[in-house]
Design a protein around this motif. Sequence first.
Motif, short mmCIF file in Angstrom:
data_model
loop_
_atom_site.label_atom_id
_atom_site.label_comp_id
_atom_site.label_asym_id
_atom_site.label_seq_id
_atom_site.Cartn_x
_atom_site.Cartn_y
_atom_site.Cartn_z
N UNK A 31 0.84 -1.19 0.00
CA UNK A 31 0.00 0.00 0.00
C UNK A 31 0.88 1.25 0.00
N UNK A 32 0.29 2.32 -0.47
CA UNK A 32 0.96 3.62 -0.48
C UNK A 32 -0.03 4.64 0.08
N UNK A 33 0.39 5.38 1.07
CA UNK A 33 -0.45 6.46 1.57
C UNK A 33 -0.10 7.72 0.79
N UNK A 34 -1.07 8.26 0.11
CA UNK A 34 -0.83 9.48 -0.66
C UNK A 34 -0.68 10.65 0.29
N UNK A 35 0.34 11.48 0.06
CA UNK A 35 0.61 12.59 0.97
C UNK A 35 -0.19 13.84 0.64
N UNK A 36 -0.89 13.84 -0.48
CA UNK A 36 -1.75 14.95 -0.87
C UNK A 36 -3.11 14.36 -1.26
N UNK A 37 -4.16 15.18 -1.20
CA UNK A 37 -5.48 14.69 -1.60
C UNK A 37 -6.07 15.55 -2.73
N UNK A 38 -5.94 16.84 -2.66
CA UNK A 38 -6.55 17.72 -3.64
C UNK A 38 -5.53 18.10 -4.72
N UNK A 39 -6.02 18.30 -5.93
CA UNK A 39 -5.16 18.69 -7.05
C UNK A 39 -5.95 19.58 -8.01
N UNK A 40 -5.20 20.35 -8.80
CA UNK A 40 -5.84 21.18 -9.82
C UNK A 40 -6.23 20.31 -11.01
N UNK A 54 -5.54 28.46 -20.39
CA UNK A 54 -6.84 28.27 -19.72
C UNK A 54 -7.21 29.49 -18.89
N UNK A 55 -8.48 29.78 -18.88
CA UNK A 55 -8.99 30.83 -18.02
C UNK A 55 -9.01 30.31 -16.59
N UNK A 56 -8.78 31.18 -15.62
CA UNK A 56 -8.79 30.74 -14.22
C UNK A 56 -10.09 30.04 -13.82
N UNK A 57 -11.21 30.45 -14.41
CA UNK A 57 -12.48 29.80 -14.04
C UNK A 57 -12.59 28.38 -14.59
N UNK A 58 -11.67 27.99 -15.49
CA UNK A 58 -11.66 26.61 -15.98
C UNK A 58 -10.99 25.66 -14.98
N UNK A 59 -10.23 26.23 -14.07
CA UNK A 59 -9.58 25.40 -13.06
C UNK A 59 -10.60 24.90 -12.06
N UNK A 60 -10.55 23.62 -11.81
CA UNK A 60 -11.40 23.04 -10.78
C UNK A 60 -10.49 22.24 -9.85
N UNK A 61 -11.04 21.77 -8.76
CA UNK A 61 -10.27 20.99 -7.81
C UNK A 61 -10.73 19.55 -7.89
#
Length: 101
Positions: A31-40, A54-61
């Motif tokens: 197993x690997x524990x991911x050290x991050x959860x959220x990404x662009x 890309x326009x900033x409003x195109x970025x989602x999480x």
Amino acid sequence: MSNDESVVSVEVLRQVLNQALDNLQQQVGETVELDKDYFWSIPPEAAYDIYTQPDPEQLTVGQLSESWNNLTQLLSRGEPIPPYALVWIADVLKALGHQTR
């Protein structure tokens, strides 16, 4: 885009992926524990249009735990896994690659 470099052999991809996962397992275990959860995340039509910033409003999480949960839910249903699952697999694989380089 029809040259040999842009043609993906599913079998070669499977072999490379299997070897990479085997090596990951040898390095870190089962197993690997991911050290991050959220990404662009940006929509595919923006991600592959390199001539337009890309326009900033195109970025989602996006959320790795959500992508992983989607995959485990699909597997637990015992139904065929749809090709779109590759998007969630890619989310997790990219994070694993960044974390374990």
